[in-house]
Scaffold this motif. Structure first.
Motif, mmCIF file in Angstrom:
data_model
loop_
_atom_site.group_PDB
_atom_site.id
_atom_site.type_symbol
_atom_site.label_atom_id
_atom_site.label_comp_id
_atom_site.label_asym_id
_atom_site.label_seq_id
_atom_site.Cartn_x
_atom_site.Cartn_y
_atom_site.Cartn_z
ATOM 1 N N TYR A 50 0.759 -1.331 0.340
ATOM 2 C CA TYR A 50 0.325 0.418 -0.173
ATOM 3 C C TYR A 50 0.994 1.105 -0.034
ATOM 4 O O TYR A 50 0.781 2.330 -0.608
ATOM 5 C CB TYR A 50 -0.672 0.138 1.334
ATOM 6 N N THR A 51 2.043 1.537 0.471
ATOM 7 C CA THR A 51 2.747 2.108 1.049
ATOM 8 C C THR A 51 3.240 2.993 -0.274
ATOM 9 O O THR A 51 3.836 3.688 -0.474
ATOM 10 C CB THR A 51 3.835 2.412 1.793
ATOM 11 N N TYR A 52 3.519 2.392 -1.215
ATOM 12 C CA TYR A 52 3.713 2.441 -2.895
ATOM 13 C C TYR A 52 3.546 3.805 -3.795
ATOM 14 O O TYR A 52 3.511 4.429 -4.311
ATOM 15 C CB TYR A 52 4.434 0.853 -3.291
ATOM 16 N N GLY A 53 1.732 3.217 -3.165
ATOM 17 C CA GLY A 53 1.043 4.141 -3.843
ATOM 18 C C GLY A 53 0.530 4.082 -5.101
ATOM 19 O O GLY A 53 0.515 4.989 -5.570
ATOM 20 N N ILE A 81 -6.403 1.644 -1.474
ATOM 21 C CA ILE A 81 -6.180 3.064 -1.849
ATOM 22 C C ILE A 81 -4.951 3.907 -1.688
ATOM 23 O O ILE A 81 -5.099 4.728 -1.503
ATOM 24 C CB ILE A 81 -7.968 3.762 -1.956
ATOM 25 N N GLY A 82 -3.321 2.973 -1.892
ATOM 26 C CA GLY A 82 -2.180 3.548 -1.959
ATOM 27 C C GLY A 82 -2.498 4.853 -3.084
ATOM 28 O O GLY A 82 -1.640 5.788 -2.592
ATOM 29 N N ALA A 83 -3.006 4.672 -4.295
ATOM 30 C CA ALA A 83 -2.775 5.531 -4.699
ATOM 31 C C ALA A 83 -3.867 7.117 -5.051
ATOM 32 O O ALA A 83 -3.820 8.354 -5.358
ATOM 33 C CB ALA A 83 -2.726 4.970 -6.436
ATOM 34 N N GLU A 86 -9.666 8.789 -6.080
ATOM 35 C CA GLU A 86 -9.988 8.494 -6.818
ATOM 36 C C GLU A 86 -9.381 8.375 -8.239
ATOM 37 O O GLU A 86 -9.563 7.364 -8.729
ATOM 38 C CB GLU A 86 -10.221 10.213 -8.138
ATOM 39 N N GLU A 87 -7.716 7.822 -8.121
ATOM 40 C CA GLU A 87 -6.831 7.561 -8.767
ATOM 41 C C GLU A 87 -7.488 6.155 -8.806
ATOM 42 O O GLU A 87 -6.630 4.960 -9.878
ATOM 43 C CB GLU A 87 -5.268 7.178 -8.646
ATOM 44 N N THR A 88 -7.064 5.422 -7.857
ATOM 45 C CA THR A 88 -7.475 3.817 -7.844
ATOM 46 C C THR A 88 -8.664 3.179 -8.402
ATOM 47 O O THR A 88 -9.295 1.925 -9.328
ATOM 48 C CB THR A 88 -7.458 3.680 -6.394
ATOM 49 N N ILE A 89 -9.978 3.937 -8.850
ATOM 50 C CA ILE A 89 -11.301 3.806 -9.053
ATOM 51 C C ILE A 89 -11.504 4.125 -10.788
ATOM 52 O O ILE A 89 -11.444 3.499 -11.302
ATOM 53 C CB ILE A 89 -12.511 4.698 -8.491
ATOM 54 N N GLU A 103 -14.018 -5.141 -6.768
ATOM 55 C CA GLU A 103 -13.300 -3.883 -5.843
ATOM 56 C C GLU A 103 -14.110 -2.447 -6.602
ATOM 57 O O GLU A 103 -14.302 -2.303 -5.479
ATOM 58 C CB GLU A 103 -12.335 -4.712 -6.267
ATOM 59 N N LEU A 104 -14.760 -2.183 -7.196
ATOM 60 C CA LEU A 104 -14.555 -1.043 -7.618
ATOM 61 C C LEU A 104 -16.373 -0.528 -6.665
ATOM 62 O O LEU A 104 -17.123 0.295 -6.352
ATOM 63 C CB LEU A 104 -15.693 -0.754 -8.837
ATOM 64 N N ASP A 105 -17.668 -2.063 -5.882
ATOM 65 C CA ASP A 105 -18.591 -1.596 -5.621
ATOM 66 C C ASP A 105 -18.090 -1.527 -3.810
ATOM 67 O O ASP A 105 -18.945 -0.983 -3.316
ATOM 68 C CB ASP A 105 -19.549 -2.955 -5.708
ATOM 69 N N TYR A 106 -16.988 -2.108 -3.949
ATOM 70 C CA TYR A 106 -16.410 -2.280 -2.309
ATOM 71 C C TYR A 106 -15.915 -0.716 -1.993
ATOM 72 O O TYR A 106 -16.906 0.129 -1.689
ATOM 73 C CB TYR A 106 -15.705 -3.521 -2.607
ATOM 74 N N LEU A 107 -15.805 0.070 -2.878
ATOM 75 C CA LEU A 107 -15.149 1.526 -2.399
ATOM 76 C C LEU A 107 -15.221 2.235 -2.843
ATOM 77 O O LEU A 107 -15.723 3.355 -2.089
ATOM 78 C CB LEU A 107 -13.732 1.176 -3.455
ATOM 79 N N LYS A 108 -17.174 2.134 -3.985
ATOM 80 C CA LYS A 108 -17.900 2.980 -3.670
ATOM 81 C C LYS A 108 -18.440 3.531 -2.165
ATOM 82 O O LYS A 108 -19.267 5.040 -1.497
ATOM 83 C CB LYS A 108 -19.206 2.838 -4.562
#
Length: 129
Positions: A50-53, A81-83, A86-89, A103-108
């Protein structure tokens, strides 16, 4: 000293960029390890990746989070969502796969606290403050 402590001693909470491939391989391997005694080491690997973003790492962490019910609870959604959210989505939308859609459903539904607070929490959690 257990595996998690050794991992943190060797790489630190925010590992250098040149260790990314090694850590991703360790995460892949541990995700496949059906003999793991607990999920602490797996979670720690997710934190380090995650820390790498980097948005492309999100699916590997998602896979680890979805190994079973316990890993789903143990691996924090924020680690996806290390990045940044919005960038991850945006990245996941380019994939057009069922896994990315899940994963998108989860992130929402994810409530985020932000990278600085995540790292602060884990520094405290591991006694690295």
């Amino acid at each position: 000293m257990d595996r998690t402590e050794l991992l943190l001693e060797q790489y630190g909470l925010e590992p250098m960029r040149q260790h990314r491939d090694i850590l991703k391989e360790l995460l892949r391997s541990e995700s496949l390890n059906e003999e793991r005694e607990d999920n602490e080491y797996l979670k720690t690997l997710c934190i380090l990746v995650y820390t790498y973003g980097i948005a492309e790492d999100t699916l590997q962490i998602w896979k680890a989070k979805n190994i079973n019910f316990d890993t789903g609870c143990y691996i924090d959604g924020e680690l996806l969502i290390g990045a940044g959210l919005e960038e991850t989505i945006s990245y996941l939308r380019t994939l057009k796969t069922a896994e990315a859609e899940n994963e998108l459903d989860y992130l929402k539904k994810l409530k985020t606290i932000g990278r600085d607070k995540v790292l602060e929490f884990y520094r405290s959690y591991y006694g690295l403050s």
